[in-house]
Scaffold this active site. Sequence first.
Site, PDB file in Angstrom:
ATOM      1  N   TRP A   1      87.969  27.075  72.372  1.00  0.00           N
ATOM      2  CA  TRP A   1      88.118  28.501  72.053  1.00  0.00           C
ATOM      3  C   TRP A   1      89.406  28.560  71.252  1.00  0.00           C
ATOM      4  O   TRP A   1      90.498  28.445  71.786  1.00  0.00           O
ATOM      5  CB  TRP A   1      88.223  29.314  73.351  1.00  0.00           C
ATOM      6  CG  TRP A   1      88.344  30.782  73.118  1.00  0.00           C
ATOM      7  CD1 TRP A   1      89.486  31.521  73.129  1.00  0.00           C
ATOM      8  CD2 TRP A   1      87.286  31.691  72.852  1.00  0.00           C
ATOM      9  NE1 TRP A   1      89.186  32.839  72.886  1.00  0.00           N
ATOM     10  CE2 TRP A   1      87.856  32.975  72.712  1.00  0.00           C
ATOM     11  CE3 TRP A   1      85.902  31.546  72.711  1.00  0.00           C
ATOM     12  CZ2 TRP A   1      87.086  34.107  72.441  1.00  0.00           C
ATOM     13  CZ3 TRP A   1      85.149  32.675  72.444  1.00  0.00           C
ATOM     14  CH2 TRP A   1      85.734  33.931  72.314  1.00  0.00           C
TER      15      TRP A   1
ATOM     16  N   ASN B   1      93.890  21.973  76.519  1.00  0.00           N
ATOM     17  CA  ASN B   1      93.625  23.401  76.722  1.00  0.00           C
ATOM     18  C   ASN B   1      94.988  24.065  76.896  1.00  0.00           C
ATOM     19  O   ASN B   1      95.718  23.704  77.815  1.00  0.00           O
ATOM     20  CB  ASN B   1      92.767  23.584  77.975  1.00  0.00           C
ATOM     21  CG  ASN B   1      92.675  25.037  78.400  1.00  0.00           C
ATOM     22  OD1 ASN B   1      92.705  25.936  77.559  1.00  0.00           O
ATOM     23  ND2 ASN B   1      92.549  25.271  79.687  1.00  0.00           N
ATOM     24  N   GLY B   2      95.323  24.994  76.004  1.00  0.00           N
ATOM     25  CA  GLY B   2      96.610  25.675  76.120  1.00  0.00           C
ATOM     26  C   GLY B   2      97.243  25.884  74.762  1.00  0.00           C
ATOM     27  O   GLY B   2      96.556  25.830  73.736  1.00  0.00           O
TER      28      GLY B   2
ATOM     29  N   ARG C   1      84.024  28.676  78.952  1.00  0.00           N
ATOM     30  CA  ARG C   1      85.467  28.700  78.698  1.00  0.00           C
ATOM     31  C   ARG C   1      85.793  28.700  77.204  1.00  0.00           C
ATOM     32  O   ARG C   1      86.947  28.871  76.810  1.00  0.00           O
ATOM     33  CB  ARG C   1      86.137  27.471  79.340  1.00  0.00           C
ATOM     34  CG  ARG C   1      86.026  27.420  80.839  1.00  0.00           C
ATOM     35  CD  ARG C   1      86.769  26.216  81.389  1.00  0.00           C
ATOM     36  NE  ARG C   1      88.166  26.248  81.021  1.00  0.00           N
ATOM     37  CZ  ARG C   1      89.115  26.895  81.701  1.00  0.00           C
ATOM     38  NH1 ARG C   1      88.801  27.556  82.789  1.00  0.00           N
ATOM     39  NH2 ARG C   1      90.365  26.874  81.295  1.00  0.00           N
TER      40      ARG C   1
ATOM     41  N   LYS D   1      84.789  52.713  81.964  1.00  0.00           N
ATOM     42  CA  LYS D   1      84.461  51.576  82.838  1.00  0.00           C
ATOM     43  C   LYS D   1      83.466  52.015  83.913  1.00  0.00           C
ATOM     44  O   LYS D   1      82.491  51.330  84.185  1.00  0.00           O
ATOM     45  CB  LYS D   1      85.712  51.015  83.535  1.00  0.00           C
ATOM     46  CG  LYS D   1      86.664  50.189  82.715  1.00  0.00           C
ATOM     47  CD  LYS D   1      86.166  48.835  82.303  1.00  0.00           C
ATOM     48  CE  LYS D   1      85.422  48.871  81.000  1.00  0.00           C
ATOM     49  NZ  LYS D   1      86.149  48.831  79.795  1.00  0.00           N
TER      50      LYS D   1
ATOM     51  N   GLU E   1      79.891  52.769  82.387  1.00  0.00           N
ATOM     52  CA  GLU E   1      79.058  51.694  81.844  1.00  0.00           C
ATOM     53  C   GLU E   1      78.543  50.728  82.904  1.00  0.00           C
ATOM     54  O   GLU E   1      77.474  50.162  82.719  1.00  0.00           O
ATOM     55  CB  GLU E   1      79.750  50.949  80.700  1.00  0.00           C
ATOM     56  CG  GLU E   1      80.904  50.079  81.080  1.00  0.00           C
ATOM     57  CD  GLU E   1      81.499  49.354  79.873  1.00  0.00           C
ATOM     58  OE1 GLU E   1      80.762  48.950  78.976  1.00  0.00           O
ATOM     59  OE2 GLU E   1      82.738  49.206  79.843  1.00  0.00           O
TER      60      GLU E   1
ATOM     61  N   CYS F   1      89.931  26.799  76.844  1.00  0.00           N
ATOM     62  CA  CYS F   1      89.017  25.747  76.387  1.00  0.00           C
ATOM     63  C   CYS F   1      88.554  25.004  77.636  1.00  0.00           C
ATOM     64  O   CYS F   1      89.122  25.180  78.708  1.00  0.00           O
ATOM     65  CB  CYS F   1      89.727  24.742  75.492  1.00  0.00           C
ATOM     66  SG  CYS F   1      90.469  25.483  74.038  1.00  0.00           S
TER      67      CYS F   1
ATOM     68  N   HIS G   1      90.845  75.298  80.208  1.00  0.00           N
ATOM     69  CA  HIS G   1      90.157  75.783  79.009  1.00  0.00           C
ATOM     70  C   HIS G   1      88.654  75.528  79.095  1.00  0.00           C
ATOM     71  O   HIS G   1      87.963  75.562  78.075  1.00  0.00           O
ATOM     72  CB  HIS G   1      90.767  75.142  77.766  1.00  0.00           C
ATOM     73  CG  HIS G   1      92.216  75.482  77.600  1.00  0.00           C
ATOM     74  ND1 HIS G   1      92.648  76.736  77.220  1.00  0.00           N
ATOM     75  CD2 HIS G   1      93.343  74.764  77.841  1.00  0.00           C
ATOM     76  CE1 HIS G   1      93.976  76.764  77.199  1.00  0.00           C
ATOM     77  NE2 HIS G   1      94.422  75.570  77.589  1.00  0.00           N
TER      78      HIS G   1
ATOM     79  N   LYS H   1      77.156  42.755  74.916  1.00  0.00           N
ATOM     80  CA  LYS H   1      78.582  42.438  74.827  1.00  0.00           C
ATOM     81  C   LYS H   1      79.121  42.777  73.446  1.00  0.00           C
ATOM     82  O   LYS H   1      80.219  43.289  73.306  1.00  0.00           O
ATOM     83  CB  LYS H   1      78.808  40.955  75.148  1.00  0.00           C
ATOM     84  CG  LYS H   1      80.271  40.530  75.112  1.00  0.00           C
ATOM     85  CD  LYS H   1      81.088  41.231  76.196  1.00  0.00           C
ATOM     86  CE  LYS H   1      82.569  40.983  76.088  1.00  0.00           C
ATOM     87  NZ  LYS H   1      83.368  42.001  76.793  1.00  0.00           N
TER      88      LYS H   1
ATOM     89  N   GLU I   1      89.732  55.311  79.416  1.00  0.00           N
ATOM     90  CA  GLU I   1      89.243  53.943  79.641  1.00  0.00           C
ATOM     91  C   GLU I   1      88.661  53.805  81.050  1.00  0.00           C
ATOM     92  O   GLU I   1      87.623  53.177  81.245  1.00  0.00           O
ATOM     93  CB  GLU I   1      90.381  52.940  79.382  1.00  0.00           C
ATOM     94  CG  GLU I   1      90.069  51.488  79.689  1.00  0.00           C
ATOM     95  CD  GLU I   1      88.876  50.916  78.934  1.00  0.00           C
ATOM     96  OE1 GLU I   1      88.346  51.573  78.031  1.00  0.00           O
ATOM     97  OE2 GLU I   1      88.453  49.808  79.287  1.00  0.00           O
TER      98      GLU I   1
HETATM   99  O1  M6R Z   1      84.072  43.509  70.524  1.00  0.00           O
HETATM  100  P1  M6R Z   1      84.645  44.874  70.363  1.00  0.00           P
HETATM  101  O2  M6R Z   1      85.992  45.029  70.971  1.00  0.00           O
HETATM  102  O3  M6R Z   1      84.640  45.353  68.937  1.00  0.00           O
HETATM  103  O4  M6R Z   1      83.668  45.834  71.167  1.00  0.00           O
HETATM  104  C1  M6R Z   1      83.844  47.217  71.111  1.00  0.00           C
HETATM  105  C2  M6R Z   1      83.016  47.884  72.160  1.00  0.00           C
HETATM  106  O5  M6R Z   1      81.655  47.645  71.961  1.00  0.00           O
HETATM  107  C3  M6R Z   1      83.405  47.442  73.580  1.00  0.00           C
HETATM  108  O6  M6R Z   1      84.766  47.664  73.829  1.00  0.00           O
HETATM  109  C4  M6R Z   1      82.592  48.216  74.634  1.00  0.00           C
HETATM  110  O7  M6R Z   1      82.952  49.561  74.621  1.00  0.00           O
HETATM  111  C5  M6R Z   1      82.802  47.594  76.011  1.00  0.00           C
HETATM  112  N1  M6R Z   1      81.545  47.382  76.633  1.00  0.00           N
HETATM  113  C6  M6R Z   1      83.596  48.451  76.923  1.00  0.00           C
HETATM  114  O8  M6R Z   1      83.776  47.866  78.159  1.00  0.00           O
END
Ligand code: M6R
Length: 622
Positions: A74, A100-101, A27, A499, A502, A2, A518, A617, A495
């Site tokens: 938050w 905050n906490g 925040r 990263k 993207e 927060c 394979h 996002k 993962e």
């Molecule tokens: O908000 P969410 O966790 O549901 O989002 C899922 C995906 O859209 C999200 O993880 C996306 O793959 C990210 N950009 C990965 O870094």
Amino acid sequence: MCGIVGYIGDKSAANFLIDGLTKLEYRGYDSAGIAVFDGNEIFIEKSVGRLASLKEKLKGYTPKGSIGIGHTRWATHGRPSDINAHPHTDCHGDFVVVHNGIIENYMALKEDLIERGHKFLSETDTEVVPHLLEEFYKGDFASAVREVLKKIEGSYSLVFMSKNHHDELICAKQDNPLIVGIGEGENFIASDIPAIINKTRSTYILNDGEIAIVKKNSVEITDKNGNKIDKKIFNVSWNAEAAEKGGYEHFMLKEINEQPKAIRDTMRGFIKQIRPSKNNDERIAKDGSSIIFPELKWNPDFLKNIDKVYIVACGTAYHAGLVGKFYIEKLARMLVEVDLASEFRYRDPIIDEKTLTIFISQSGETSDTIAAMKESKRLGAKTLAITNVIGSSLAREADQVLYTIAGPEIAVASTKAYTTQLILMFMLALYMAQLRKTVSEDRTRELISLLKKIPAQISETLSDVDPIKTFARSYGFNEHVFYIGRSLDYDVALEGALKLKEISYIHAEAYAAGELKHGTLALIVEGVPVIALATQKSVYDKTISNIKEVKARDAVVIGIAAAGDTELEKYIDHVIYVPDTDELLIPLLTVVPLQLLAYYSAITRGCDVDKPRNLAKSVTVE
Ligand code: M6R
């Protein structure tokens, strides 16, 4: 996370508070509020929603007064609402507090205070603080604050205002950031530098256990016992934009570095220390630990007798689900399926009332995940949401919710959400294992003690990024990168590849190392970078054989290994070591260099790290 602010001086407190909160909205932004004291009355206004809703409520009115505190929230305890928004007060409105906490022992304190006649309005943990202040106040504000701090357990940055003391604000810090900005004839309090940077660059950065008594012409800093501390002034050299990112160049890097704290916050409250008991029960006397989930209101018999678990999510959250499957199967010995949310609801999943469906989503607003949960409910399954946003659509729709406490994640590339999701999945699996008695008490204790070390081990990993930078600079211009690993290493490889794709737009693919021959091996030619994860001891020799296969095709192989591994470096070009831990927990460490590798590769290529092309996002459309 927060944002909190405070002002004392001769000017309008409200103007500073609103301006400061605007700078701290990154925040937290589910509700906001201010309290301004004009020497007689304390004016309080709060509103659910972003700061704009609070401004709307104020309708241009600027409350009079030159002392005040403010908060942008938050949520962690209690959904976002007007009532749960800060500031909070005691029974008579004499003491006002922003926080905050997390106050971990708030339930016990609240019960006690209610018994003593205190009236609570909100569902928050914070509200116990002004009521405690009311209990302890005997005319000396600072000593009452010190008594409160002795009672509360957990993490906090707090600002206290009292109707009886119109010339001072008191603030205290433990595990959450807090600074005091030094002005001329005025002083400022804030969670973070952006809130005060256009007022002053002279600050005190408080340390854990410090308390500041802030008047308009003085700041006195003491420890919790009231002993004075001679503190050096810190002069801020950042510009406003850098300050918002805590001095980091991008939110992604800031969030990568926030992982130790995010994990600590997420674990808080779920690990129960069992202390030696008087009756000498041998099990208890071992002073071990166990996992508890007070939030889960299901009858433990349901969790014991589930016959199938589905984990459903998208993107990075789906990758966390893959690790979660491993955890639940390994520890609780239950069959788990993991599905992409966009696939799950169209494939007629086999579900009944003995199925537990778990939906993981940082935002809690991903349209496919929400739709999948609705489908699961329609088919009669019990639903559990794991999300980072209290009051999100997913949280509201679910039968039960567990929250990651990562704070707002701003960068599109998810980092701290992933590791906190892993932590929660691990603790859930161990909890189910306890109920089903599928893991011995000794092993539970061992895992919990290793779990507690993870935040410090991540900090250690984050302290040496130079080899990763160098590698990113050398190979950041390649068009293809491959990631390989077996078992949990494969899940982390997926993962890592996402990263890199993207944010750096490099074509990256992750393969189960045993699958290479394979088909994929055909793509491995001289100079192609391969990131090889080799931390899973149970399949270590087999992974080494696969690594030799790619090395024999002249790939450039960078290994990720646990400290103490002396084998891997014999066969490949470079090894990045992470601290050693149990192979179940090591994904929390191996993912960190992969996040950094993606970050520095994107920097090398000049990409817009926090806002990659074509991505948002939160994906709120199908
Ligand atoms: O908000 P969410 O966790 O549901 O989002 C899922 C995906 O859209 C999200 O993880 C996306 O793959 C990210 N950009 C990965 O870094």
